[in-house]
Scaffold this motif. Sequence first.
Motif, PDB file in Angstrom:
ATOM      1  N   GLN A   1       0.909  -1.218   0.011  1.00  0.00           N
ATOM      2  CA  GLN A   1       0.023  -0.024  -0.026  1.00  0.00           C
ATOM      3  C   GLN A   1       0.708   1.153  -0.091  1.00  0.00           C
ATOM      4  O   GLN A   1       0.591   1.991  -0.652  1.00  0.00           O
ATOM      5  N   TYR A   2       1.877   1.272   0.800  1.00  0.00           N
ATOM      6  CA  TYR A   2       2.821   2.340   0.832  1.00  0.00           C
ATOM      7  C   TYR A   2       3.365   2.652  -0.660  1.00  0.00           C
ATOM      8  O   TYR A   2       3.458   3.597  -1.153  1.00  0.00           O
ATOM      9  N   THR A   3       3.858   1.454  -1.289  1.00  0.00           N
ATOM     10  CA  THR A   3       4.550   1.690  -2.589  1.00  0.00           C
ATOM     11  C   THR A   3       3.298   2.314  -3.520  1.00  0.00           C
ATOM     12  O   THR A   3       3.693   3.374  -4.262  1.00  0.00           O
ATOM     13  N   GLN A   4       2.208   1.745  -3.453  1.00  0.00           N
ATOM     14  CA  GLN A   4       1.037   2.103  -4.505  1.00  0.00           C
ATOM     15  C   GLN A   4       0.906   3.723  -4.253  1.00  0.00           C
ATOM     16  O   GLN A   4       0.756   4.395  -5.028  1.00  0.00           O
ATOM     17  N   ARG A   5       0.765   3.827  -2.985  1.00  0.00           N
ATOM     18  CA  ARG A   5       0.307   5.306  -2.671  1.00  0.00           C
ATOM     19  C   ARG A   5       1.165   6.481  -3.169  1.00  0.00           C
ATOM     20  O   ARG A   5       1.063   7.325  -3.594  1.00  0.00           O
ATOM     21  N   ARG A   6       2.720   5.893  -2.914  1.00  0.00           N
ATOM     22  CA  ARG A   6       3.845   6.757  -3.419  1.00  0.00           C
ATOM     23  C   ARG A   6       3.633   6.766  -4.889  1.00  0.00           C
ATOM     24  O   ARG A   6       3.993   8.047  -5.375  1.00  0.00           O
ATOM     25  N   ARG A   7       3.565   5.780  -5.670  1.00  0.00           N
ATOM     26  CA  ARG A   7       3.613   5.838  -6.915  1.00  0.00           C
ATOM     27  C   ARG A   7       2.318   6.795  -7.486  1.00  0.00           C
ATOM     28  O   ARG A   7       2.610   7.636  -8.434  1.00  0.00           O
TER      29      ARG A   7
ATOM     30  N   ASN B   1       0.898   9.334  -5.855  1.00  0.00           N
ATOM     31  CA  ASN B   1       1.402  10.894  -5.482  1.00  0.00           C
ATOM     32  C   ASN B   1       2.151  11.162  -6.373  1.00  0.00           C
ATOM     33  O   ASN B   1       2.011  12.466  -6.925  1.00  0.00           O
ATOM     34  N   ILE B   2       3.296  10.447  -6.921  1.00  0.00           N
ATOM     35  CA  ILE B   2       4.129  10.975  -8.077  1.00  0.00           C
ATOM     36  C   ILE B   2       3.360  11.042  -9.226  1.00  0.00           C
ATOM     37  O   ILE B   2       3.527  12.171  -9.813  1.00  0.00           O
TER      38      ILE B   2
ATOM     39  N   THR C   1       1.268  14.262  -9.329  1.00  0.00           N
ATOM     40  CA  THR C   1       2.273  15.572  -9.553  1.00  0.00           C
ATOM     41  C   THR C   1       2.679  15.660 -10.987  1.00  0.00           C
ATOM     42  O   THR C   1       2.582  16.725 -11.514  1.00  0.00           O
TER      43      THR C   1
ATOM     44  N   VAL D   1       5.702   5.961 -13.644  1.00  0.00           N
ATOM     45  CA  VAL D   1       5.772   5.424 -12.110  1.00  0.00           C
ATOM     46  C   VAL D   1       5.520   4.013 -11.915  1.00  0.00           C
ATOM     47  O   VAL D   1       5.429   3.300 -11.040  1.00  0.00           O
TER      48      VAL D   1
ATOM     49  N   TYR E   1      -6.969   5.472  -4.537  1.00  0.00           N
ATOM     50  CA  TYR E   1      -6.281   6.462  -3.583  1.00  0.00           C
ATOM     51  C   TYR E   1      -6.678   7.709  -3.607  1.00  0.00           C
ATOM     52  O   TYR E   1      -6.724   8.644  -2.453  1.00  0.00           O
TER      53      TYR E   1
END
Length: 70
Positions: free
Chosen positions: A3-9, A11-12, A15, A31, A46
């Motif tokens: 989930q952290y990885t998916q959320r980070r991707r 968010n990028i 942007t 991404v 997300y």
Amino acid sequence: MLQYTQRRRVNIAETLLLNSSLKIRDVSEAVGYSSHSKFSACFKKYKGVYPSEIKKNVKKISSPCKCKEK
């Protein structure tokens, strides 16, 4: 961790969608998603909207005013 990885991707990707002229397919690849549809589904999960809606709103905001000045 997934989930952290998916959320980070996501968010990028957000942007990139807001600040570049890249197509959604190019952003998804940038991404790390190999499938455009999986990227869109994850983005919706997300962010609550599809990437196409983000792109559509950016175009509305950045287009010049077509009003007549007096």
